[in-house]
Scaffold this motif. Structure first.
Motif, PDB file in Angstrom:
ATOM      1  N   ASN A 198       0.503  -1.332   0.160  1.00 44.54           N
ATOM      2  CA  ASN A 198       0.268   0.114   0.086  1.00 44.54           C
ATOM      3  C   ASN A 198       1.429   1.274  -0.255  1.00 44.54           C
ATOM      4  OD1 ASN A 198      -2.783   0.995   0.149  1.00 44.54           O
ATOM      5  ND2 ASN A 198      -2.493   1.035   2.067  1.00 44.54           N
ATOM      6  N   VAL A 199       1.619   1.543  -1.057  1.00 43.64           N
ATOM      7  CA  VAL A 199       2.741   2.422  -1.692  1.00 43.64           C
ATOM      8  C   VAL A 199       2.185   3.732  -0.764  1.00 43.64           C
ATOM      9  CG1 VAL A 199       2.797   2.925  -3.971  1.00 43.64           C
ATOM     10  CG2 VAL A 199       5.186   2.361  -2.265  1.00 43.64           C
ATOM     11  N   ASN A 200       1.365   4.036  -0.910  1.00 46.14           N
ATOM     12  CA  ASN A 200       1.016   5.590  -0.666  1.00 46.14           C
ATOM     13  C   ASN A 200       0.094   5.903   0.302  1.00 46.14           C
ATOM     14  OD1 ASN A 200      -1.247   4.471  -1.631  1.00 46.14           O
ATOM     15  ND2 ASN A 200      -2.341   6.270  -2.191  1.00 46.14           N
ATOM     16  N   SER A 201       0.348   4.835   1.213  1.00 39.03           N
ATOM     17  CA  SER A 201      -0.059   5.063   2.892  1.00 39.03           C
ATOM     18  C   SER A 201       1.938   4.951   3.777  1.00 39.03           C
ATOM     19  CB  SER A 201      -0.609   4.602   3.165  1.00 39.03           C
ATOM     20  OG  SER A 201      -0.302   2.786   3.495  1.00 39.03           O
ATOM     21  N   TYR A 202       3.007   5.366   3.192  1.00 41.09           N
ATOM     22  CA  TYR A 202       3.803   5.414   3.357  1.00 41.09           C
ATOM     23  C   TYR A 202       4.109   6.200   4.603  1.00 41.09           C
ATOM     24  CZ  TYR A 202       9.194   6.892   3.926  1.00 41.09           C
ATOM     25  OH  TYR A 202      10.494   6.318   4.155  1.00 41.09           O
ATOM     26  N   ASN A 203       4.484   6.266   5.572  1.00 43.63           N
ATOM     27  CA  ASN A 203       5.244   6.740   7.074  1.00 43.63           C
ATOM     28  C   ASN A 203       3.693   7.906   7.128  1.00 43.63           C
ATOM     29  OD1 ASN A 203       7.298   6.304   8.150  1.00 43.63           O
ATOM     30  ND2 ASN A 203       7.976   8.084   6.410  1.00 43.63           N
ATOM     31  N   LYS A 204       2.497   7.023   7.178  1.00 43.38           N
ATOM     32  CA  LYS A 204       1.129   7.522   7.329  1.00 43.38           C
ATOM     33  C   LYS A 204       0.430   7.833   8.141  1.00 43.38           C
ATOM     34  CE  LYS A 204      -3.990   6.622   5.849  1.00 43.38           C
ATOM     35  NZ  LYS A 204      -4.898   5.747   5.434  1.00 43.38           N
ATOM     36  N   SER A 205       1.069   6.814   9.487  1.00 44.74           N
ATOM     37  CA  SER A 205       0.327   7.111  11.304  1.00 44.74           C
ATOM     38  C   SER A 205       1.678   8.015  11.235  1.00 44.74           C
ATOM     39  CB  SER A 205       0.063   5.783  11.510  1.00 44.74           C
ATOM     40  OG  SER A 205       0.685   4.645  11.314  1.00 44.74           O
ATOM     41  N   SER A 206       2.439   7.853  11.188  1.00 44.41           N
ATOM     42  CA  SER A 206       4.101   8.394  11.595  1.00 44.41           C
ATOM     43  C   SER A 206       5.481   8.352  10.987  1.00 44.41           C
ATOM     44  CB  SER A 206       4.339   7.202  13.278  1.00 44.41           C
ATOM     45  OG  SER A 206       4.640   5.812  12.177  1.00 44.41           O
ATOM     46  N   GLY A 207       6.318   8.486  11.276  1.00 43.30           N
ATOM     47  CA  GLY A 207       7.438   8.089  10.514  1.00 43.30           C
ATOM     48  C   GLY A 207       7.649   9.969  10.340  1.00 43.30           C
ATOM     49  N   ASP A 208       9.238   9.988   9.740  1.00 41.75           N
ATOM     50  CA  ASP A 208       9.878  11.196   9.285  1.00 41.75           C
ATOM     51  C   ASP A 208       9.247  11.828   8.158  1.00 41.75           C
ATOM     52  OD1 ASP A 208      10.439   9.193   7.474  1.00 41.75           O
ATOM     53  OD2 ASP A 208      12.591   9.572   7.497  1.00 41.75           O
ATOM     54  N   ILE A 209       9.838  11.509   7.268  1.00 44.52           N
ATOM     55  CA  ILE A 209       8.813  12.460   5.871  1.00 44.52           C
ATOM     56  C   ILE A 209       7.340  11.015   5.033  1.00 44.52           C
ATOM     57  CG2 ILE A 209      10.577  13.741   5.401  1.00 44.52           C
ATOM     58  CD1 ILE A 209      11.060  11.566   3.345  1.00 44.52           C
ATOM     59  N   SER A 210       6.270  12.674   4.050  1.00 40.37           N
ATOM     60  CA  SER A 210       5.247  11.866   3.680  1.00 40.37           C
ATOM     61  C   SER A 210       5.927  11.344   2.264  1.00 40.37           C
ATOM     62  CB  SER A 210       4.569  12.586   3.362  1.00 40.37           C
ATOM     63  OG  SER A 210       5.099  13.395   2.271  1.00 40.37           O
ATOM     64  N   PHE A 211       4.787  10.398   2.208  1.00 41.12           N
ATOM     65  CA  PHE A 211       4.875   9.537   0.562  1.00 41.12           C
ATOM     66  C   PHE A 211       5.634  11.274  -0.369  1.00 41.12           C
ATOM     67  CE2 PHE A 211       4.000   7.779  -3.164  1.00 41.12           C
ATOM     68  CZ  PHE A 211       5.349   7.296  -3.348  1.00 41.12           C
ATOM     69  N   PRO A 212       4.904  11.992  -0.647  1.00 41.46           N
ATOM     70  CA  PRO A 212       5.139  12.768  -1.422  1.00 41.46           C
ATOM     71  C   PRO A 212       6.882  13.192  -1.286  1.00 41.46           C
ATOM     72  CG  PRO A 212       2.744  13.284  -0.622  1.00 41.46           C
ATOM     73  CD  PRO A 212       3.594  12.204  -0.131  1.00 41.46           C
ATOM     74  N   GLU A 213       7.160  13.862  -0.153  1.00 39.44           N
ATOM     75  CA  GLU A 213       7.958  14.342   0.252  1.00 39.44           C
ATOM     76  C   GLU A 213       9.333  13.225  -0.309  1.00 39.44           C
ATOM     77  OE1 GLU A 213       8.969  17.532   0.480  1.00 39.44           O
ATOM     78  OE2 GLU A 213      11.105  16.775   1.104  1.00 39.44           O
ATOM     79  N   LEU A 214       9.164  12.131  -0.339  1.00 36.68           N
ATOM     80  CA  LEU A 214      10.206  11.041  -0.203  1.00 36.68           C
ATOM     81  C   LEU A 214       9.879  11.587  -2.162  1.00 36.68           C
ATOM     82  CD1 LEU A 214      11.809   8.589   0.344  1.00 36.68           C
ATOM     83  CD2 LEU A 214      10.152   7.505  -0.261  1.00 36.68           C
ATOM     84  N   LEU A 215       9.191  11.024  -2.711  1.00 36.48           N
ATOM     85  CA  LEU A 215       9.859  11.039  -4.132  1.00 36.48           C
ATOM     86  C   LEU A 215      10.342  12.773  -3.934  1.00 36.48           C
ATOM     87  CD1 LEU A 215       5.621  10.195  -5.134  1.00 36.48           C
ATOM     88  CD2 LEU A 215       7.445   9.004  -5.287  1.00 36.48           C
ATOM     89  N   ARG A 216      10.180  13.687  -3.545  1.00 37.92           N
ATOM     90  CA  ARG A 216      10.357  15.088  -3.658  1.00 37.92           C
ATOM     91  C   ARG A 216      11.956  14.689  -3.564  1.00 37.92           C
ATOM     92  NH1 ARG A 216       5.741  17.581  -2.686  1.00 37.92           N
ATOM     93  NH2 ARG A 216       5.871  17.301  -0.525  1.00 37.92           N
TER      94      ARG A 216
END
Ligand code: SF4
Length: 441
Positions: A198-216
């Motif tokens: 469910n790749v676009n829920s990367y770091n959804k509930s916690s974690g350092d950066i969001s999925f869009p930020e990872l892409l950037r």
């Protein structure tokens, strides 16, 4: 010792197979293709659909006779191992080891124990760190690779066994993902596919950066030419993520966005968390960002309770959206899932009749969309010699379509411009406008 891994299932399984191969090669084993010649045969399994499970058990029947003749070590990994745990021995008591997907890092240990006649069974959940790195082997001449950024799923779609075999969502730390990608770039990789159930829920509930930020941040890495990701859940396709398309020059204009059904009633029974209209709005937003974006999907036909109107709604959706391709299946009940207990079973004949109608309609759309590309010049990342002909090369467009065209071997691993001259159901044929012809070198 020589080993073979036979793989069933999704891209996550392909990636797990790569990881096991890398570990076994590091452990001194040699990878071969012929099961008859192997000392160790590992079957990496998928339990998402009944058909894959049936194929696995019938394959194990044939491998049993190889083992009886040659004493081959036989191991089972992946989702069926995790789902069945030790009861897998009821049907295939002759195996030497079984490891769930979270335990494949113990593959060398399991093989070594098997050589001493000691069986291994390990189904610990979250036993394997998502940080396990692999070398980019066997991955299309090293031009592209995939990187797991998260694993597991919290969604519990009512038909799906994945949360039971792959566990809950867990995301890798972004710095580690970025370092891994930088390492791949240094090894010559040009295209990276970010993987997760469910790749676009990367770091959804916690974690350092969001999925869009990872892409950037990946987009800023010098040397990476193309970024893809799979698989996305429609409910987690945020406006920020949609805005990445068209804004990040390396993010390819292609998305795999499973809709599963075009009927709101069935979507609710599936526990998908969106309506048909929500889905259409996301497609419209994506196409506003990128007009010619390629959209592929998954769909299940014949889900319990699906009547003619529900199926009509699904057909309506595929004709309206005009997907580039759809992986479609007739529903089959899976152990532990809520859908397996739902009333309203659709008779197998009717489900297959609907599936054939669905697939015929989609095939016509796919061919029509591929033919629209005739005459266009597109950027192709050349991966290898074509499977069709030694005289042709094979690569992919940014929209992830396979293109075969005549060209010299020194174009492999390069980005080239190709003019499309034919469109088929599964590929395109092109010509390289700069090719002068002559012998391949
Ligand atoms: S999102 Fe649904 S279909 Fe996809 S892995 Fe999770 S439970 Fe399965």
């Amino acid at each position: 010792m020589k080993f073979v891994i036979e793989n069933f299932g999704c891209q996550m399984n392909d990636h797990d197979m790569e990881r096991m191969s890398a570990l076994l090669i590091d452990g001194g084993l040699t990878c071969i293709d012929d099961a008859q010649e192997a000392d160790v045969i590992i079957v990496n399994t998928c339990c998402v659909r009944e058909k894959a499970e049936q194929k696995f058990y019938s394959r194990m029947g044939r491998l049993k006779s190889i083992k009886a003749k040659k004493g081959t070590i036989l191991g089972v990994t992946g989702c069926i191992a995790q789902l069945e745990k030790r009861s897998i021995l009821d049907r295939i008591p002759f195996i030497d080891f079984a490891l769930g997907p979270s335990n494949i890092h113990k593959i060398n240990e399991a093989v070594e124990r098997a050589t001493k006649g000691i069986p291994s069974f390990d189904f610990t959940e979250n036993g394997c760190s998502t940080t396990l790195l692999i070398k980019p082997i066997n991955q299309n001449s090293g031009v592209k690779t995939s990187v797991t950024i998260m694993k597991g799923c919290n969604n519990f779609c009512s038909y799906c066994v994945v949360p039971y075999v792959r566990g809950r969502e867990s995301s890798r730390e972004s710095g580690e993902v970025l370092d891994e990608i930088r390492g791949f770039v240094a090894a010559g990789i040009k295209e990276v596919t970010l993987l997760g159930q469910n790749v676009n829920s990367y770091n959804k509930s916690s974690g350092d950066i969001s999925f869009p930020e990872l892409l950037r941040r990946i987009n800023d890495i010098d040397g990476i030419e193309r970024i893809r990701f799979v698989t996305s859940h429609p409910k987690d396709l945020s406006p920020d993520l949609i805005d990445c398309f068209g804004a990040l020059d390396k993010l390819c204009e292609a998305i795999h966005l499973p809709f599963q059904s075009g009927s709101d009633k069935i979507l609710e029974l599936m526990n998908r968390g969106y309506t048909k209209n929500d889905y259409r709005e996301k497609i419209a937003a994506l196409r506003t960002r990128c007009k010619d974006m390629a959209i592929t999907a998954d769909c299940i036909v014949g889900f319990p309770g699906e009547d003619e109107k529900d199926f009509f709604d699904t057909m309506n959706l595929i004709e309206e959206v005009r997907f580039d391709n759809i992986f479609s299946f007739a529903y089959s009940p899976r152990k532990f899932t809520r859908a397996a207990t739902l009333p309203g079973e659709v008779a197998r004949d009717l489900a297959m009749e609907r599936l054939h109608h669905f697939q015929d309609t989609q095939k016509a759309i796919t061919i029509a969309k591929n033919r629209v590309m005739i005459g266009k010049k597109v950027e192709v990342l050349v991966e290898d010699i074509s499977k069709n002909s030694e005289e042709e090369l094979m690569g992919r467009t940014r929209t992830n379509k396979i293109v075969n065209f005549k060209g010299k071997r020194n174009l492999i691993k390069k980005l080239v411009e190709v003019e499309i001259i034919k469109g088929y159901a599964n590929s395109l044929k092109g010509k390289n406008p700069n090719a002068k012809g002559g012998a391949l070198c």
